[in-house]
Motif scaffolding. Structure first.
Motif, PDB file in Angstrom:
ATOM      1  N   GLU A   1       0.795  -1.167   0.063  1.00 22.89           N
ATOM      2  CA  GLU A   1       0.028   0.243   0.067  1.00 22.89           C
ATOM      3  C   GLU A   1       0.958   1.328   0.109  1.00 22.89           C
ATOM      4  O   GLU A   1       0.654   2.274   0.752  1.00 22.89           O
ATOM      5  CB  GLU A   1      -0.937   0.071   1.185  1.00 22.89           C
ATOM      6  CG  GLU A   1      -2.066  -0.969   1.292  1.00 22.89           C
ATOM      7  CD  GLU A   1      -3.248  -0.718   2.140  1.00 22.89           C
ATOM      8  OE1 GLU A   1      -3.110   0.303   2.519  1.00 22.89           O
ATOM      9  OE2 GLU A   1      -3.950  -1.423   2.191  1.00 22.89           O
ATOM     10  N   VAL A   2       2.103   1.021  -0.489  1.00 21.99           N
ATOM     11  CA  VAL A   2       2.760   2.523  -0.744  1.00 21.99           C
ATOM     12  C   VAL A   2       2.206   3.349  -1.784  1.00 21.99           C
ATOM     13  O   VAL A   2       2.113   2.874  -2.902  1.00 21.99           O
ATOM     14  CB  VAL A   2       4.252   2.057  -1.024  1.00 21.99           C
ATOM     15  CG1 VAL A   2       4.870   3.396  -1.091  1.00 21.99           C
ATOM     16  CG2 VAL A   2       4.721   1.196   0.081  1.00 21.99           C
ATOM     17  N   PHE A   3       2.080   4.662  -1.578  1.00 16.66           N
ATOM     18  CA  PHE A   3       1.629   5.565  -2.344  1.00 16.66           C
ATOM     19  C   PHE A   3       2.384   6.684  -2.956  1.00 16.66           C
ATOM     20  O   PHE A   3       2.800   7.303  -2.195  1.00 16.66           O
ATOM     21  CB  PHE A   3       0.052   6.061  -1.625  1.00 16.66           C
ATOM     22  CG  PHE A   3      -0.852   7.121  -2.545  1.00 16.66           C
ATOM     23  CD1 PHE A   3      -1.277   6.300  -3.721  1.00 16.66           C
ATOM     24  CD2 PHE A   3      -1.362   8.294  -2.029  1.00 16.66           C
ATOM     25  CE1 PHE A   3      -2.158   6.859  -4.331  1.00 16.66           C
ATOM     26  CE2 PHE A   3      -2.359   8.806  -2.821  1.00 16.66           C
ATOM     27  CZ  PHE A   3      -2.582   8.144  -4.030  1.00 16.66           C
ATOM     28  N   TYR A   4       2.568   6.527  -4.198  1.00 13.48           N
ATOM     29  CA  TYR A   4       3.277   7.416  -4.872  1.00 13.48           C
ATOM     30  C   TYR A   4       2.612   8.537  -5.587  1.00 13.48           C
ATOM     31  O   TYR A   4       1.427   7.977  -6.365  1.00 13.48           O
ATOM     32  CB  TYR A   4       4.234   6.620  -5.965  1.00 13.48           C
ATOM     33  CG  TYR A   4       5.270   5.838  -5.363  1.00 13.48           C
ATOM     34  CD1 TYR A   4       6.459   6.438  -4.692  1.00 13.48           C
ATOM     35  CD2 TYR A   4       5.194   4.529  -5.178  1.00 13.48           C
ATOM     36  CE1 TYR A   4       7.543   5.670  -3.853  1.00 13.48           C
ATOM     37  CE2 TYR A   4       6.099   3.460  -4.644  1.00 13.48           C
ATOM     38  CZ  TYR A   4       7.344   4.316  -3.969  1.00 13.48           C
ATOM     39  OH  TYR A   4       8.177   3.400  -3.508  1.00 13.48           O
ATOM     40  N   THR A   5       2.929   9.748  -5.607  1.00 16.74           N
ATOM     41  CA  THR A   5       2.039  10.923  -6.135  1.00 16.74           C
ATOM     42  C   THR A   5       3.135  11.976  -6.946  1.00 16.74           C
ATOM     43  O   THR A   5       4.122  11.652  -6.878  1.00 16.74           O
ATOM     44  CB  THR A   5       1.617  11.748  -4.976  1.00 16.74           C
ATOM     45  OG1 THR A   5       2.592  12.220  -4.269  1.00 16.74           O
ATOM     46  CG2 THR A   5       0.602  10.972  -3.979  1.00 16.74           C
TER      47      THR A   5
ATOM     48  N   ASN B   1     -10.634   8.129   7.202  1.00 15.15           N
ATOM     49  CA  ASN B   1     -11.813   8.533   7.540  1.00 15.15           C
ATOM     50  C   ASN B   1     -13.044   8.306   6.360  1.00 15.15           C
ATOM     51  O   ASN B   1     -14.317   8.474   6.577  1.00 15.15           O
ATOM     52  CB  ASN B   1     -12.220   9.548   8.160  1.00 15.15           C
ATOM     53  CG  ASN B   1     -11.139   9.856   9.438  1.00 15.15           C
ATOM     54  OD1 ASN B   1     -11.302   8.989  10.223  1.00 15.15           O
ATOM     55  ND2 ASN B   1     -10.484  10.982   9.604  1.00 15.15           N
ATOM     56  N   GLN B   2     -12.585   7.529   5.471  1.00 14.96           N
ATOM     57  CA  GLN B   2     -13.446   7.220   4.338  1.00 14.96           C
ATOM     58  C   GLN B   2     -14.120   5.827   4.503  1.00 14.96           C
ATOM     59  O   GLN B   2     -13.577   4.849   4.862  1.00 14.96           O
ATOM     60  CB  GLN B   2     -12.780   7.242   2.824  1.00 14.96           C
ATOM     61  CG  GLN B   2     -12.601   8.966   2.862  1.00 14.96           C
ATOM     62  CD  GLN B   2     -12.213   9.050   1.011  1.00 14.96           C
ATOM     63  OE1 GLN B   2     -12.944   8.630   0.307  1.00 14.96           O
ATOM     64  NE2 GLN B   2     -11.133   9.585   0.867  1.00 14.96           N
ATOM     65  N   VAL B   3     -15.418   5.618   4.092  1.00 16.15           N
ATOM     66  CA  VAL B   3     -15.972   4.432   4.063  1.00 16.15           C
ATOM     67  C   VAL B   3     -16.301   4.163   2.520  1.00 16.15           C
ATOM     68  O   VAL B   3     -17.544   4.917   2.042  1.00 16.15           O
ATOM     69  CB  VAL B   3     -17.181   4.389   5.156  1.00 16.15           C
ATOM     70  CG1 VAL B   3     -17.709   3.074   4.713  1.00 16.15           C
ATOM     71  CG2 VAL B   3     -16.796   4.584   6.351  1.00 16.15           C
ATOM     72  N   LYS B   4     -16.011   3.337   1.910  1.00 13.51           N
ATOM     73  CA  LYS B   4     -16.041   3.107   0.384  1.00 13.51           C
ATOM     74  C   LYS B   4     -16.992   2.068   0.189  1.00 13.51           C
ATOM     75  O   LYS B   4     -16.711   0.686   0.137  1.00 13.51           O
ATOM     76  CB  LYS B   4     -14.644   3.044  -0.242  1.00 13.51           C
ATOM     77  CG  LYS B   4     -13.813   4.162  -0.104  1.00 13.51           C
ATOM     78  CD  LYS B   4     -12.820   4.200  -1.212  1.00 13.51           C
ATOM     79  CE  LYS B   4     -12.047   5.614  -1.383  1.00 13.51           C
ATOM     80  NZ  LYS B   4     -11.238   5.574  -2.344  1.00 13.51           N
ATOM     81  N   ILE B   5     -18.077   2.374  -0.224  1.00 11.19           N
ATOM     82  CA  ILE B   5     -19.113   1.329  -0.651  1.00 11.19           C
ATOM     83  C   ILE B   5     -19.408   1.305  -2.034  1.00 11.19           C
ATOM     84  O   ILE B   5     -19.254   0.549  -2.724  1.00 11.19           O
ATOM     85  CB  ILE B   5     -20.341   1.226   0.158  1.00 11.19           C
ATOM     86  CG1 ILE B   5     -20.162   1.098   1.812  1.00 11.19           C
ATOM     87  CG2 ILE B   5     -21.408   0.379  -0.220  1.00 11.19           C
ATOM     88  CD1 ILE B   5     -21.190   1.168   2.715  1.00 11.19           C
TER      89      ILE B   5
ATOM     90  N   LYS C   1      -3.127   3.368   4.227  1.00 11.61           N
ATOM     91  CA  LYS C   1      -3.778   3.202   5.482  1.00 11.61           C
ATOM     92  C   LYS C   1      -3.369   4.174   6.380  1.00 11.61           C
ATOM     93  O   LYS C   1      -4.290   4.497   7.500  1.00 11.61           O
ATOM     94  CB  LYS C   1      -3.599   1.875   6.005  1.00 11.61           C
ATOM     95  CG  LYS C   1      -2.440   1.455   6.396  1.00 11.61           C
ATOM     96  CD  LYS C   1      -2.195  -0.136   7.218  1.00 11.61           C
ATOM     97  CE  LYS C   1      -0.954  -0.722   7.291  1.00 11.61           C
ATOM     98  NZ  LYS C   1       0.176   0.225   7.838  1.00 11.61           N
ATOM     99  N   ASP C   2      -2.138   4.853   6.305  1.00 16.18           N
ATOM    100  CA  ASP C   2      -1.972   5.943   7.307  1.00 16.18           C
ATOM    101  C   ASP C   2      -2.427   7.147   6.960  1.00 16.18           C
ATOM    102  O   ASP C   2      -2.244   8.365   7.733  1.00 16.18           O
ATOM    103  CB  ASP C   2      -0.427   6.112   7.705  1.00 16.18           C
ATOM    104  CG  ASP C   2      -0.194   4.377   8.295  1.00 16.18           C
ATOM    105  OD1 ASP C   2      -0.789   4.053   8.815  1.00 16.18           O
ATOM    106  OD2 ASP C   2       1.069   4.125   7.600  1.00 16.18           O
TER     107      ASP C   2
END
Lengths: 173, 620
Positions: B87-91, B137-141, B130-131
């Motif tokens: 889950e490493v996020f590159y931007t 604080n999002q809930v993805k449905i 995840k950090d």
């Protein structure tokens, strides 16, 4: 029958009228037995011919059996259809709320100033048409403008000048 | 010709799921490259190509799977990618960044910190999804698959329990049970009006007719909203499944998806998804061996905002001018081609499969008592983290703006949030703690709307904003009914008069009166809500209107005609650049005397302000 969207790609410059009509006829016959497809046919018409002129509207009416008054009514109702030819390149400034809040109006003014045309108009040399468009969904990059399919992000007055200069250079290459 | 399996039952779906997960297991890393609207505009394809090349150059093709996903959410940071399973996020990637990231992370196992996500509010890099505050604080449905699966793979959709809900509905549930489940979930239409979906479906079910239709309304016309677009582009199968379940419930054999022409990518991806579903027998005849037949046809809009209104939409699907008509008869009585028709918004439909699969009780566990579930918002404007977010209904606006959104850039103050687009209203600072749900927003004169959420800082003029929306609505008014056709025009004229500095206090009263009349008498939803931006800014920012008409001042300087320019004598170096460039020769002065602007001649073009190298020109 599922006609590929590619069939509507504009090849105005390379294609003779005869070829365009031939291509368009096959589109119309594909939709012949389907109900309520006028708008889809018009999308192809605009793609193939570049615009939907009064003559073309009559042609569509004749081929489909839909009254020309209805064809004209639909063509002029929707912003996507144009009855006049547009410039070689279409410049669109996004006027979605995010772009508006972050200064899209200034971009329109700067472009209008530089090109010497108002919104909806085409330059005398037929090169550019200036349009405003509703949200293109790139709100995170606001304000944005597009030239044909290329999106330019976070545009301001200075960047407008740069972008137009680059376009000129591309033209001469 | 094709290696696609033909699906006949829920067990077949399980086989596809297992096969996909097994294949995925063979890879050490999976790189998800965001191909949402924002990232495509920022040229993510060049980044993806560089990635494939670098992987090839390092000879690790068998260890790394690269997939294109729908919108991950952080639209101002594109192109972005996530390396899984870590889950490493590159931007903010460029093709030039890629070889180093591939070598360091995918070959040597060391995260390239300098390219990872930077949290502006915390002023530090946070590398794992995840950090990150924005995601935490999002809930993805509705967005459950958006940004996490390959949008072009029906197998991956199935591997995430896709089409399991349809199989369950068709195989184990009666039509009434499906409707009951949706009713119990408390799901309300996400297109704007918030009508309970279960009740709508029940009306469709009970309607008499040998033929019925279900329609997906993907004519997302609100300027500043791109939720529906992102769902179709990122998870097209969820819409197909939602439509299929709805069709089964009401008894339709045919569905339509009405997608606006401005979204060519959504049209392309949706069509591709339809073809896959047909190939596997998920659309067509005798679906899941249940005897149920269903297929979907795409109809493309042609650029008319009013076509989002359901009766106008039906006229447009039928190929005519998209003009609304009087209700009743309601679409469920007499809709498309005169047949009973149920129309649902994209986000509403995306919520259906999880409701059926996990049950209404699970879904109703999110949200407030009267507004269940989650809502997707397109967060944009003066905010640090712009993009697509999904939150439980009822989350206070402050948490969305300052938590997920990361606050206002440049340390400026929050002024208002515009919610609900041209039919909505604005929420001023004193109501920042309002829970974002249907009823609380309506009480404030705003609406939940379809999900456009534009944040504005203290530099924005609210009269100018109201004018912007009125300009939009006036332009998009179809002209069929007089209140909307003439009312919007007149309101726009008055707003122009006010922002041009020619307004009087009576104009404000007239504006308010017309606004109320149009609301009460217009034919369709567009006209009935057209006045909302005016009424809501008048309610919260009346003082700004008054300042414009009585003091002839616009405190933010947005209304050009109300700005006055002045030379600050103590800063002026008497260089004369301003006078030289003034097109109206309104500036006089000399080497000895400080320069001065003659207000009667000034055309307020702002050139002096731009040209002055010493910042000696001030505006009020």
């Amino acid at each position: 029958m599922n006609i590929e969207l590619d069939a509507s790609k504009c090849c105005c410059a390379q294609e003779k009228d005869e070829q365009k009509y031939k291509r368009f006829d096959s589109v119309i016959s594909g939709y012949k037995d389907k109900e309520g497809n006028l708008i889809q046919i018009l999308h192809y018409a605009q793609g193939i011919f570049g615009c939907i002129s009064p003559e073309l509207q009559e042609y569509i009416a004749e081929k489909t059996g839909i009254p020309v008054s209805k064809v004209h009514g639909v063509v002029t109702f929707y912003a996507h259809f144009s009855t006049e030819p547009k410039g070689e390149h279409i410049i669109k400034v996004c006027m979605g709320t995010a772009c508006f809040v972050l200064g899209a109006k200034d971009i329109v003014d700067a472009l209008s100033d530089k090109l010497g045309i108002g919104v909806g108009e085409t330059t005398k040399d037929g090169k550019y048409t200036l349009e405003v468009t509703r949200c293109i969904g790139a709100c995170g990059l606001a304000p944005v403008m597009t030239i044909d399919d290329v999106v330019y992000q976070q545009v301001d007055k200075k960047k407008v000048e740069q972008i137009l200069n680059n376009e000129e250079v591309k033209e001469h290459e | 010709m094709s290696d696609k399996v033909f699906i006949k039952s829920a067990d077949d779906l399980e086989l596809v799921k297992d096969a996909f997960l097994k294949r995925l297991h063979n890879y050490k890393y999976r790189v998800l490259v965001c191909s949402g609207g924002g990232c495509v505009s920022a040229n993510c394809h060049a980044v993806k190509n560089a990635l494939l090349q670098a992987i090839k150059d390092n000879g690790i093709e068998d260890q790394v799977l690269v997939s294109e996903t729908g919108c991950i959410g952080t639209c101002n940071l594109g192109p972005v990618m996530a390396v899984m399973p870590e889950e490493v996020f590159y931007t903010k990637l460029t093709p030039a960044d890629i070889p180093a990231i591939v070598k360091s992370h995918l070959v040597d196992g060391n995260i390239c910190q300098e390219n990872t996500y930077y949290d502006i509010a915390l002023q530090k890099r946070v590398s794992r999804l995840k950090d990150i505050e924005f995601f935490k604080n999002q809930v993805k449905i509705a967005l459950r698959n958006c940004g996490s699966i390959d949008y072009s793979s029906i197998e991956e959709y199935i591997a995430n329990d896709g089409y399991m809900a349809a199989a369950k509905a068709l195989g184990e549930m009666t039509r009434q049970q499906v409707i009951e489940e949706v009713t119990n979930s408390g799901l309300r239409g996400r297109g704007g009006a918030g009508f309970p979906t279960g009740i709508k479906w029940k009306a469709g079910y009970e309607a008499d007719g040998d033929e019925k239709y279900i329609v997906c309304n993907a004519d997302e016309g609100d300027p500043g909203a791109f939720m529906d677009r992102s769902i179709i582009e990122g998870d097209p199968h969820s819409i197909i499944e939602g439509l299929m379940i709805g069709a089964y419930a009401i008894g339709a054999k045919k569905g339509f998806a009405y997608i606006r022409a401005e979204y060519p990518l959504a049209i392309e991806r949706f069509n591709a998804a339809l073809a896959q579903a047909r190939e596997m027998g998920i659309l067509g005849e005798n679906i899941f061996s249940s005897g149920f037949n269903f297929d979907i046809e795409v109809r493309i809009g042609a650029g008319a905002f009013v076509c989002g209104e359901e009766t106008a939409l039906m006229a447009s699907v039928e190929g005519g001018r998209g003009e609304p008509r009087q209700k009743p008869p309601f679409p469920f009585q007499k809709g498309l081609l005169g047949k009973p028709t149920i129309i649902n918004n994209v986000e509403t439909l995306a919520n259906i499969p999880p409701i059926i699969f996990k049950g209404s009780q699970w879904y109703a566990g999110f949200g407030t008592e009267k507004s269940k579930g989650t809502k997707v918002f397109a967060l944009a404007g003066d905010i640090n983290n712009t993009g697509l977010v999904e939150v439980p209904i009822g989350m206070p606006l402050r948490d969305i703006v300052y938590g997920i959104g990361g606050g206002i850039p440049g340390g400026r103050e929050y002024k208002a949030a515009q919610i609900g687009g041209p039919s909505g209203g604005c929420i001023p600072k004193e109501h920042l703690d309002t829970p974002v749900d249907y009823d609380s927003l309506t009480k404030l004169g705003a609406i939940m709307g379809s999900g456009g959420l534009i944040i504005m800082d203290e530099d924005k003029c609210m009269v100018d904003v109201a004018k912007y929306f009125m300009d939009f609505v006036q332009n998009e008014s179809c002209g069929k009914c007089i209140p909307c056709r003439l009312g919007t025009k007149r309101m726009k004229q008055i707003l122009e008069k006010i922002t041009d500095g020619k307004g009087t206090p009576e104009d404000i009263d007239e504006l308010e009166a017309i606004a109320r009349d149009v609301t009460a008498t217009a034919l369709c939803g567009l006209g009935q809500t057209a006045s909302n931006p005016i009424l809501s800014t008048l309610r919260s920012f009346r003082n700004e209107y008054e300042e414009h008409v009585t003091d002839k001042k616009c405190a933010t300087g947005k209304c050009k005609e109300l700005v006055s320019y002045r030379v600050l004598a103590e800063i002026c170096k008497k260089c004369g650049l301003c006078a030289k460039n003034c097109p109206a020769t309104a500036i006089t002065g000399s080497k000895e005397e400080p320069y001065e602007i003659d207000e009667s001649k000034c055309i307020k073009c702002g050139i002096c302000l731009e040209k002055c190298p010493f910042e000696a020109i001030s505006t009020n």
